[in-house]
Motif scaffolding. Structure first.
Motif, PDB file in Angstrom:
ATOM      1  N   GLU A   1       0.591  -0.983   0.154  1.00 40.59           N
ATOM      2  CA  GLU A   1       0.620   0.364  -0.335  1.00 40.59           C
ATOM      3  C   GLU A   1       0.866   1.254   0.050  1.00 40.59           C
ATOM      4  OE1 GLU A   1      -2.628  -0.111   3.662  1.00 40.59           O
ATOM      5  OE2 GLU A   1      -4.085  -1.706   2.699  1.00 40.59           O
ATOM      6  N   ALA A   2       1.978   1.222   0.454  1.00 39.49           N
ATOM      7  CA  ALA A   2       3.261   2.349   0.426  1.00 39.49           C
ATOM      8  C   ALA A   2       3.801   2.524  -0.524  1.00 39.49           C
ATOM      9  CB  ALA A   2       3.994   2.081   1.458  1.00 39.49           C
ATOM     10  N   ALA A   3       3.994   1.513  -1.255  1.00 35.50           N
ATOM     11  CA  ALA A   3       4.567   1.574  -3.033  1.00 35.50           C
ATOM     12  C   ALA A   3       3.682   2.022  -3.149  1.00 35.50           C
ATOM     13  CB  ALA A   3       4.843   0.217  -2.780  1.00 35.50           C
ATOM     14  N   VAL A   4       2.084   1.679  -3.394  1.00 35.60           N
ATOM     15  CA  VAL A   4       1.320   1.926  -4.328  1.00 35.60           C
ATOM     16  C   VAL A   4       1.368   3.505  -4.226  1.00 35.60           C
ATOM     17  CG1 VAL A   4      -1.764   2.015  -4.860  1.00 35.60           C
ATOM     18  CG2 VAL A   4       0.236  -0.316  -4.336  1.00 35.60           C
ATOM     19  N   LYS A   5       0.933   3.665  -3.124  1.00 38.72           N
ATOM     20  CA  LYS A   5       0.717   5.381  -2.898  1.00 38.72           C
ATOM     21  C   LYS A   5       1.976   5.855  -3.322  1.00 38.72           C
ATOM     22  CE  LYS A   5      -1.975   4.898   1.601  1.00 38.72           C
ATOM     23  NZ  LYS A   5      -1.963   5.446   3.074  1.00 38.72           N
ATOM     24  N   GLY A   6       3.885   5.879  -3.005  1.00 39.75           N
ATOM     25  CA  GLY A   6       4.376   6.041  -3.263  1.00 39.75           C
ATOM     26  C   GLY A   6       3.996   6.119  -5.482  1.00 39.75           C
ATOM     27  N   VAL A   7       3.916   5.029  -5.871  1.00 40.17           N
ATOM     28  CA  VAL A   7       3.469   5.174  -7.286  1.00 40.17           C
ATOM     29  C   VAL A   7       2.750   6.113  -7.419  1.00 40.17           C
ATOM     30  CG1 VAL A   7       3.046   3.898  -9.192  1.00 40.17           C
ATOM     31  CG2 VAL A   7       4.705   2.961  -7.567  1.00 40.17           C
ATOM     32  N   GLN A   8       1.469   6.397  -6.970  1.00 33.09           N
ATOM     33  CA  GLN A   8       0.516   6.728  -6.855  1.00 33.09           C
ATOM     34  C   GLN A   8       1.143   8.615  -7.124  1.00 33.09           C
ATOM     35  OE1 GLN A   8      -2.402   6.218  -4.942  1.00 33.09           O
ATOM     36  NE2 GLN A   8      -3.530   5.016  -5.881  1.00 33.09           N
TER      37      GLN A   8
ATOM     38  N   LEU B   1       3.728   9.222  -9.676  1.00 39.97           N
ATOM     39  CA  LEU B   1       2.458   9.672 -11.338  1.00 39.97           C
ATOM     40  C   LEU B   1       1.835  10.737 -11.593  1.00 39.97           C
ATOM     41  CD1 LEU B   1       1.100   7.776 -13.639  1.00 39.97           C
ATOM     42  CD2 LEU B   1      -0.445   7.011 -12.751  1.00 39.97           C
ATOM     43  N   GLY B   2       1.110  11.378 -10.630  1.00 34.47           N
ATOM     44  CA  GLY B   2       0.827  12.464 -10.296  1.00 34.47           C
ATOM     45  C   GLY B   2       1.764  12.921 -10.722  1.00 34.47           C
ATOM     46  N   LYS B   3       2.799  13.756  -9.872  1.00 35.57           N
ATOM     47  CA  LYS B   3       3.988  13.947 -10.964  1.00 35.57           C
ATOM     48  C   LYS B   3       4.352  14.215 -11.951  1.00 35.57           C
ATOM     49  CE  LYS B   3       6.063  14.374  -5.716  1.00 35.57           C
ATOM     50  NZ  LYS B   3       7.170  13.684  -5.587  1.00 35.57           N
ATOM     51  N   LEU B   4       4.240  12.787 -12.809  1.00 34.37           N
ATOM     52  CA  LEU B   4       4.764  12.780 -14.315  1.00 34.37           C
ATOM     53  C   LEU B   4       3.893  13.317 -14.407  1.00 34.37           C
ATOM     54  CD1 LEU B   4       6.736  11.292 -16.079  1.00 34.37           C
ATOM     55  CD2 LEU B   4       4.967   9.443 -15.628  1.00 34.37           C
TER      56      LEU B   4
END
Length: 167
Positions: free
Chosen positions: A88-95, A98-101
């Motif tokens: 879940e922490a990794a998914v939040k980081g990826v999200q 992704l928002g920054k990207l």
């Protein structure tokens, strides 16, 4: 006493194991000597009591195995919950990344659109300049051609004008 012990063991076997405390009423390493197979009980053991003791030992052994399996399942479940939290922490980081990207892509797209518009304007301006230069080149060629004809005919006059400036 043998029948009372067997009855107590059976009643302990029917009770559900406690979660927080010791899961079995008798720890696996400290079995009652009267329940051990072949243990002397101070006298002759009737055949029915010996069978009950063997059944009680079998029940305790199975309960012990069940307790170990439940502990193993709980450990695995706790590990899986830990992994779930890590995921879940990794998914939040990826999200977040992704928002920054996405924002960066929007900014880049806007910049590229502006550059393309400027490129179109420069291209149109360059085309206009090229057309003017072509026209001027054609005029220069006509003037050179006219000048060459005048030189061949020797019909040219030089006129000198003098302008009087404010003296």
């Amino acid at each position: 006493m043998g029948e009372d012990g067997a009855a107590a063991e059976r009643s302990g076997a029917e009770a559900p194991p406690e979660r927080g405390g010791s899961p079995s009423p008798v720890p696996s390493g400290s079995r009652s000597p009267s329940l051990q197979p072949g243990a002397p009980s101070g006298g002759a053991v009737p055949a029915g009591e010996a069978g009950a003791q063997v059944n009680a030992i079998t029940v305790l052994t199975l309960l012990d195995k069940l307790v170990h399996m439940l502990e193993s399942v709980q450990e695995k479940q706790q590990r899986m919950e830990g992994r779930q939290q890590e995921l879940e922490a990794a998914v939040k980081g990826v999200q977040g990344d992704l928002g920054k990207l996405c924002k960066s892509h929007a900014s880049t797209s806007n910049t590229v659109a502006k550059l393309l518009e400027k490129s179109r304007k420069v291209s149109a301006h360059t085309r206009d300049v090229r057309d003017r230069m072509d026209r001027q080149c054609a005029q220069v060629k006509r003037l050179e051609h006219n000048h060459a004809q005048l030189l061949r005919r020797n019909h040219f006059k030089v006129l000198i004008f003098q302008t009087s400036g404010p003296n």
